[in-house]
Design a protein around this motif. Sequence first.
Motif, PDB file in Angstrom:
ATOM      1  N   UNK A 103       0.880  -1.188   0.113  1.00  0.00           N
ATOM      2  CA  UNK A 103       0.070   0.034  -0.037  1.00  0.00           C
ATOM      3  C   UNK A 103       0.826   1.110   0.028  1.00  0.00           C
ATOM      4  N   UNK A 104       2.007   1.148   0.299  1.00  0.00           N
ATOM      5  CA  UNK A 104       2.919   2.158   0.347  1.00  0.00           C
ATOM      6  C   UNK A 104       2.969   3.097  -1.081  1.00  0.00           C
ATOM      7  N   UNK A 105       2.895   2.392  -2.042  1.00  0.00           N
ATOM      8  CA  UNK A 105       2.803   3.091  -3.544  1.00  0.00           C
ATOM      9  C   UNK A 105       1.664   3.631  -3.839  1.00  0.00           C
ATOM     10  N   UNK A 106       0.610   3.005  -3.437  1.00  0.00           N
ATOM     11  CA  UNK A 106      -0.846   3.600  -3.516  1.00  0.00           C
ATOM     12  C   UNK A 106      -1.002   4.855  -2.541  1.00  0.00           C
ATOM     13  N   UNK A 107      -0.265   4.933  -1.584  1.00  0.00           N
ATOM     14  CA  UNK A 107      -0.491   6.051  -0.795  1.00  0.00           C
ATOM     15  C   UNK A 107       0.386   7.162  -1.372  1.00  0.00           C
ATOM     16  N   UNK A 108       1.632   6.735  -1.853  1.00  0.00           N
ATOM     17  CA  UNK A 108       2.527   7.816  -2.542  1.00  0.00           C
ATOM     18  C   UNK A 108       1.876   8.516  -3.568  1.00  0.00           C
ATOM     19  N   UNK A 109       1.130   7.440  -4.539  1.00  0.00           N
ATOM     20  CA  UNK A 109       0.664   8.268  -5.883  1.00  0.00           C
ATOM     21  C   UNK A 109      -0.463   9.329  -5.258  1.00  0.00           C
ATOM     22  N   UNK A 110      -1.529   9.008  -4.435  1.00  0.00           N
ATOM     23  CA  UNK A 110      -2.413   9.717  -4.023  1.00  0.00           C
ATOM     24  C   UNK A 110      -1.970  10.977  -3.363  1.00  0.00           C
TER      25      UNK A 110
END
Length: 538
Positions: free
Chosen positions: A246-253
């Motif tokens: 989920x880290x990449x999801x949060x970084x994108x958002x």
Amino acid sequence: GDQTRVAGKLDRLATKVSNLVDVVLANPEMQLEAGEQLELLAGCVSLGSHEAEKAAGRSVAITIGNTGSGKSTLVNRCFGCKLERFELESGIKAFRVSPESPKPEIMPIGHSNQSMTFVPGVATDQELGLTFMDCPGFLDNRGAVINIANAVNIKQAIHAAKDVVVVVLLNYASLTADRGRGLRELVQILQDLFGEGDARFEKHSRSVMLGVSKVPLKDGYGDDIALRHVQALLSDTSCLSRTNGGEQVVAILRENMFIYDPLELGSVAHGWSTRADILLKLRALEPIQDPSAIFRTVLNLEDERALRSIVEALSGRIVEELRRSHYDDVASTLLQLSQIELVENTLVTRLLNQAKERVFLELQDVREEAIQNLLMGDFEGAAEALAKLDAAREALTGFKQFQESITKMANNLRSYIHKRQEEMKLLKNLEAEAQSSRDAHVKLQNKFDILQGIQDEAKMEMQRLREEQQLQEQHSKQQEQQLREGFALEQQKLQARMEAANEEERTKLQQELDKLAKEQARETRELEERAAHQARMM
């Protein structure tokens, strides 16, 4: 006219479903009876289907988030509704559409911990050219049936849309409380929606933006809160599970997010977005062109168990409805199963396919029964079977996989009935002709018997006549013999007298002899003529 009746029907259904939903929401752990489960699910899905029609062929902005994130408030504001702040009986401040708003409330705004939305609401602003879908709160425990209905309804609306973009809303408080609960919920929502971990989301990340609602204008020290401060809260991903990612999801958002205030009191200089800014960001998102193939629905174990129970109950209902030949009810139940199949559950798909196969086999049995009736000459039974097939075809109009096969079965049966009727007509004609021939034969036989009788009588008469002729011939011969003998005796007497007579007497006696000879010849000739006449008469 029709629209008024439909609207009235939907209002009554919404009221009925809403009352049942209120009962369930008040106690999500309550176990509903099977009939109540089906009624609640059917009602929610029916209302959801009506809403999904509003999304058909449109570009839709899906708003998702947990209860209390302000989805309905955001949608109303984006549509241009004027909002106002007011105080609830509990003393808590909340937002609502102002009575002075130039536009009426588009989506109902709830003011409790329970979501006002139990089916996705879809609304379009023709002037803006935007369609919003306000989804029920994610991650809420509303009871298995409502969770299943939500999953079905969201998929229905997404399936109907031409393309979609996604707006995820999080309550600011969830980011700061309970050790980053908001971040965990954000990741779970997106992973549930897109599936396949982070990979699918990353592929469509340009189609998603994050909004953080209910951000305080100032912090505890009276300083203005800016967008960068909220973004900083998203930088700490230590609360996320290493296994779930989920880290990449949060970084994108984090790079594609906004904060806003419904009354637009936030400072634009500090990164707060106005309604116009949010609409601009929405239009800049890249639409997902095949949304029905992208988005997933995830049910928990309790939901799965309830789903299995509901689907098995619907399958059993189809069997009973088929037995009663209630094809409208069969179609309605199949439609419910087809709608539930949108949750992409293998059990549902398997049981739906089995139900469809059962329907097809049942209709084949109807056709075979009709053929047996025809072979036995029961045209009434065959006509009843054909009526069943026609009724099934009419009821199952919405199922293309049935239309061709049922139409073919019905047409073949109709053709076979016609053929058998023609054959029966021909058979009856042949039987009539045969009967006529038999009657003619009887008549001929009667005539023959009469003629035979006449012939027999004629033979008997001929025999009698022959016997009579023979007797007559014998009689004639006897008469002729007697005549000869009589004449001979007379001649002898005359001859004897002539020997003793004188000349004169001899002359007279000779005359007597001549006369006797003539008399004999005449009598003999008459006997012969009578015999010849009788022979001709024979």
